[in-house]
Scaffold this motif. Structure first.
Motif, PDB file in Angstrom:
ATOM      1  N   SER A 100     -23.855 -48.619  40.770  1.00 17.20           N
ATOM      2  CA  SER A 100     -25.318 -48.633  40.706  1.00 17.20           C
ATOM      3  C   SER A 100     -25.861 -47.215  40.579  1.00 17.20           C
ATOM      4  O   SER A 100     -26.816 -46.975  39.822  1.00 17.20           O
ATOM      5  N   THR A 101     -25.253 -46.266  41.286  1.00 18.49           N
ATOM      6  CA  THR A 101     -25.701 -44.876  41.173  1.00 18.49           C
ATOM      7  C   THR A 101     -25.496 -44.365  39.755  1.00 18.49           C
ATOM      8  O   THR A 101     -26.380 -43.736  39.165  1.00 18.49           O
ATOM      9  N   MET A 102     -24.328 -44.648  39.203  1.00 13.32           N
ATOM     10  CA  MET A 102     -24.025 -44.190  37.855  1.00 13.32           C
ATOM     11  C   MET A 102     -25.002 -44.775  36.837  1.00 13.32           C
ATOM     12  O   MET A 102     -25.598 -44.047  36.029  1.00 13.32           O
ATOM     13  N   VAL A 103     -25.209 -46.080  36.871  1.00 15.12           N
ATOM     14  CA  VAL A 103     -26.078 -46.731  35.890  1.00 15.12           C
ATOM     15  C   VAL A 103     -27.534 -46.340  36.104  1.00 15.12           C
ATOM     16  O   VAL A 103     -28.251 -46.005  35.142  1.00 15.12           O
ATOM     17  N   ASN A 104     -27.989 -46.347  37.340  1.00 10.43           N
ATOM     18  CA  ASN A 104     -29.399 -46.049  37.608  1.00 10.43           C
ATOM     19  C   ASN A 104     -29.760 -44.618  37.223  1.00 10.43           C
ATOM     20  O   ASN A 104     -30.840 -44.364  36.666  1.00 10.43           O
ATOM     21  N   GLU A 105     -28.864 -43.672  37.519  1.00 11.97           N
ATOM     22  CA  GLU A 105     -29.145 -42.286  37.151  1.00 11.97           C
ATOM     23  C   GLU A 105     -29.151 -42.117  35.638  1.00 11.97           C
ATOM     24  O   GLU A 105     -30.009 -41.422  35.084  1.00 11.97           O
ATOM     25  N   PHE A 106     -28.215 -42.771  34.969  1.00 14.75           N
ATOM     26  CA  PHE A 106     -28.153 -42.654  33.514  1.00 14.75           C
ATOM     27  C   PHE A 106     -29.375 -43.291  32.866  1.00 14.75           C
ATOM     28  O   PHE A 106     -30.025 -42.688  31.999  1.00 14.75           O
ATOM     29  N   VAL A 112     -29.673 -42.023  14.584  1.00 10.82           N
ATOM     30  CA  VAL A 112     -28.388 -42.468  14.039  1.00 10.82           C
ATOM     31  C   VAL A 112     -27.190 -42.113  14.908  1.00 10.82           C
ATOM     32  O   VAL A 112     -26.059 -42.507  14.587  1.00 10.82           O
ATOM     33  N   SER A 113     -27.387 -41.376  15.991  1.00  9.74           N
ATOM     34  CA  SER A 113     -26.224 -40.939  16.773  1.00  9.74           C
ATOM     35  C   SER A 113     -26.497 -41.008  18.263  1.00  9.74           C
ATOM     36  O   SER A 113     -27.637 -40.940  18.716  1.00  9.74           O
ATOM     37  N   MET A 114     -25.397 -41.119  19.020  1.00 10.92           N
ATOM     38  CA  MET A 114     -25.484 -41.249  20.464  1.00 10.92           C
ATOM     39  C   MET A 114     -24.109 -40.974  21.061  1.00 10.92           C
ATOM     40  O   MET A 114     -23.094 -41.088  20.381  1.00 10.92           O
ATOM     41  N   GLN A 152     -25.914 -32.520  29.397  1.00  6.80           N
ATOM     42  CA  GLN A 152     -24.873 -32.968  28.479  1.00  6.80           C
ATOM     43  C   GLN A 152     -25.331 -34.184  27.668  1.00  6.80           C
ATOM     44  O   GLN A 152     -25.273 -34.191  26.438  1.00  6.80           O
ATOM     45  N   TYR A 153     -25.800 -35.219  28.374  1.00  2.46           N
ATOM     46  CA  TYR A 153     -26.213 -36.439  27.681  1.00  2.46           C
ATOM     47  C   TYR A 153     -27.404 -36.195  26.759  1.00  2.46           C
ATOM     48  O   TYR A 153     -27.400 -36.612  25.600  1.00  2.46           O
ATOM     49  N   LEU A 154     -28.442 -35.541  27.284  1.00  4.56           N
ATOM     50  CA  LEU A 154     -29.635 -35.363  26.475  1.00  4.56           C
ATOM     51  C   LEU A 154     -29.389 -34.403  25.319  1.00  4.56           C
ATOM     52  O   LEU A 154     -30.044 -34.495  24.278  1.00  4.56           O
TER      53      LEU A 154
END
Length: 551
Positions: A312-318, A293-295, A282-284
């Motif tokens: 920490s899990t959320m941020v580290n995985e992202f 220009v987009s994100m 989804q993110y990639l």
């Protein structure tokens, strides 16, 4: 003042126009109210010091969904002012060093939009294929089992055409047919209109629905739902065919090509985590549309449990899945559709911790108006409800999204200084104590914390664009990480998610640049040990390497 590049913007501030400032005493916020408060946002002596603002929809609209039912894309709703007011706002914002972003609603219009009025009039007019129309089944029922987010079938019968039209949201919000090239051309024309007017970017609403299965197959049953007769709510289906179809990213690329044709403009996609797709996919996928220009927004924190492990899990995985050289993270922890930070995470001390975390992570953080003073969800009585989506559910207990949309609390005076007359939504009684005027004079306030963090974020490139690295084994209930640029600049962040005191050993000794309580910093020992009080967080500069200031 020279216009700041997006790469150097410290944060994006979401303004809900109805609720920010009323300049003409009709109880509704407006554009001139924002103009009057630009000094608070950036340039005043006691300003928040933020570099960009984003407006929720201010277009002409019947307001069935508070402006997300657009009846004219290239104008301003008179309740908010005029195009001349907006031109003045852009000019003065840019003069103050503030970028301006507007909401863009591509999936649907109002049923009062001229396109829909023409489309529904017959099956052979110029706009007949601007929306998704289908014949009824043999028994007269809707064409398939797709559901509206706001409850019930996503299909509404129209007498004029003797057909059903598709609406993912309210029946007053018919979905545009993005497979029609003429619709895509109109959407690009809308972007050009606002870009030519001087806007610096767009927040693109509900983008996952602009591409749907052209065969319109029935969505699959959710795992917990045994049969069609058991379907009662939106979550009882897997929405495989009604959204996120194969043309989504190509259609978004067409939009971002327009954005890219202008200097230093961006588009941020609204999309929430979806169990039907892998998080990385989804993110990639969204980052792959046009990373220059987009994100996409990162909304995962909205559903995260308040714990060091969860965040920490959320941020580290992202951070581990994106490429920091080309992808810009956009961390968002509250908005007009979600509970405020201080309400969702359990209290004001917890909200301070989330603020320090958000404003020390990489990328472009998004701050929802009022979070910088610790506003909470306000009490709303049933007879005060303005969010009409509540009634589409037939729910006489919910008050919908109004509690997080109440007027900005400027002073402790009548109506919190928002208006001289009764506001469109009631002011939170807590405004007597929680307001801008009080907090601008309190060095330990929420406002002082945000002001300090935003100033540091403006001054130090490392906080905006430095590398991110988790610090492992920091201790129970501790989320810790480092930000660095080369070998010359390092900072550390340590966040205590516990209601108990915790000791943390950082990789190096240093001195504190900011704490969740700006006037009462804890001490750091020569060995890098710092004792954090309950829900306390610190931003620490490594003593071996001094930071380079941008200004």
């Amino acid at each position: 003042m020279a216009r700041k590049r997006w790469a150097n913007v410290n944060a994006l501030y979401q303004i809900y126009p109805r609720s920010f400032m009323d300049s003409n005493d009709d109880g509704v916020g407006d554009l001139r109210g924002v103009i009057d408060r630009l000094a608070y946002i950036k340039s005043g002596e006691k300003s928040l010091g933020i570099d960009a603002i984003w407006f929720s929809p201010f277009y002409p609209s019947p307001q069935a969904d508070m402006g997300y039912d657009v009846s004219e894309y290239c104008d301003i709703n008179p309740m908010f002012g005029s195009l001349d007011d907006f031109r003045e706002l852009i000019e003065k914002a840019h003069a103050s060093g503030i970028k301006v972003m507007v909401d863009f609603v591509p999936n649907h219009t109002s049923d009062q939009h001229p396109w829909f009025l023409e489309s529904q009039s017959s099956r052979d007019n110029d706009k007949s294929d601007f929306y998704t129309w289908r014949d009824a089944r043999a028994d007269g029922s809707p064409p398939n089992n797709w559901l509206s987010i706001f409850g019930g079938s996503a299909w509404q019968w129209n007498e004029s055409r003797q057909q059903y039209y598709l609406h993912t949201f309210l029946k007053e919000q018919p979905d545009l047919n993005w497979d029609n090239p003429a619709v895509r051309q109109e959407m690009k024309r809308v972007l050009k209109f606002w870009l030519d007017l001087g806007v610096d970017g767009f927040r693109a609403d509900a983008v996952r629905w602009i591409s749907k299965d052209p065969h319109q197959r029935d969505d699959l049953l959710a795992a917990h739902c045994p049969d069609e007769q058991s379907v009662r709510s939106f979550d009882d289906l897997q929405h495989k065919y009604s959204r996120f179809w194969e043309n989504l990213f190509p259609y978004l690329r067409e939009l971002t090509d327009v954005v890219a044709s202008y200097d230093d403009r961006i588009m941020i996609f609204e999309d929430y985590p979806d169990g039907n797709y892998g998080t990385q996919e989804q993110y990639l996928g969204f980052y792959g549309v046009n990373p220059d220009v987009s994100m996409p927004f990162n909304f995962e924190g909205l559903g995260a449990k308040f714990s060091a492990e969860s965040f920490s899990t959320m941020v580290n995985e992202f951070q581990g899945m994106i490429n920091p050289d080309i992808h810009t993270p956009v961390y968002c922890f509250s908005n007009h559709d979600q509970a405020r930070i201080a309400t969702r995470y359990g209290g004001t001390e917890q909200a301070r911790l989330v603020a320090l975390m958000q404003l020390t992570l990489p990328g472009l953080p998004v701050v929802y108006y009022g979070d910088e003073i610790g506003m909470t969800n306000a009490p709303i009585q049933f007879d005060e409800i303005q969010d009409k989506s509540v009634f589409s559910h037939g729910n006489d207990e919910s008050v919908g999204r109004d509690p997080e949309r109440t007027p900005m609390q400027w002073t402790g005076e009548k109506n919190a200084g928002f208006s001289q007359v009764k506001p469109w939504l009631p002011v939170d009684p807590i405004s007597k104590k929680v307001n801008v005027d009080v907090e601008q004079h309190d060095p330990d306030s929420f406002f002082a914390l945000y002001q300090r963090l935003l100033k540091l974020r403006s001054q130090y490139e490392i906080l905006r664009m430095g590398e991110y690295e988790p610090i492992g084994d920091a201790g129970d209930d501790i989320f810790a990480y480092a930000r660095w640029i080369g070998k010359e600049q390092h900072v550390f962040v340590a966040l205590n998610f516990s209601k108990e005191t915790r000791r943390v050993t950082l990789p190096h000794a240093g001195f504190i640049l900011c704490s969740t309580h700006p006037v009462d910093y804890p001490a750091i020992g020569a060995n890098g040990v710092v004792t954090l009080r309950p829900y306390e967080g610190v931003l620490v500069e490594c003593s071996e390497h001094r930071l380079q200031r941008d200004n």
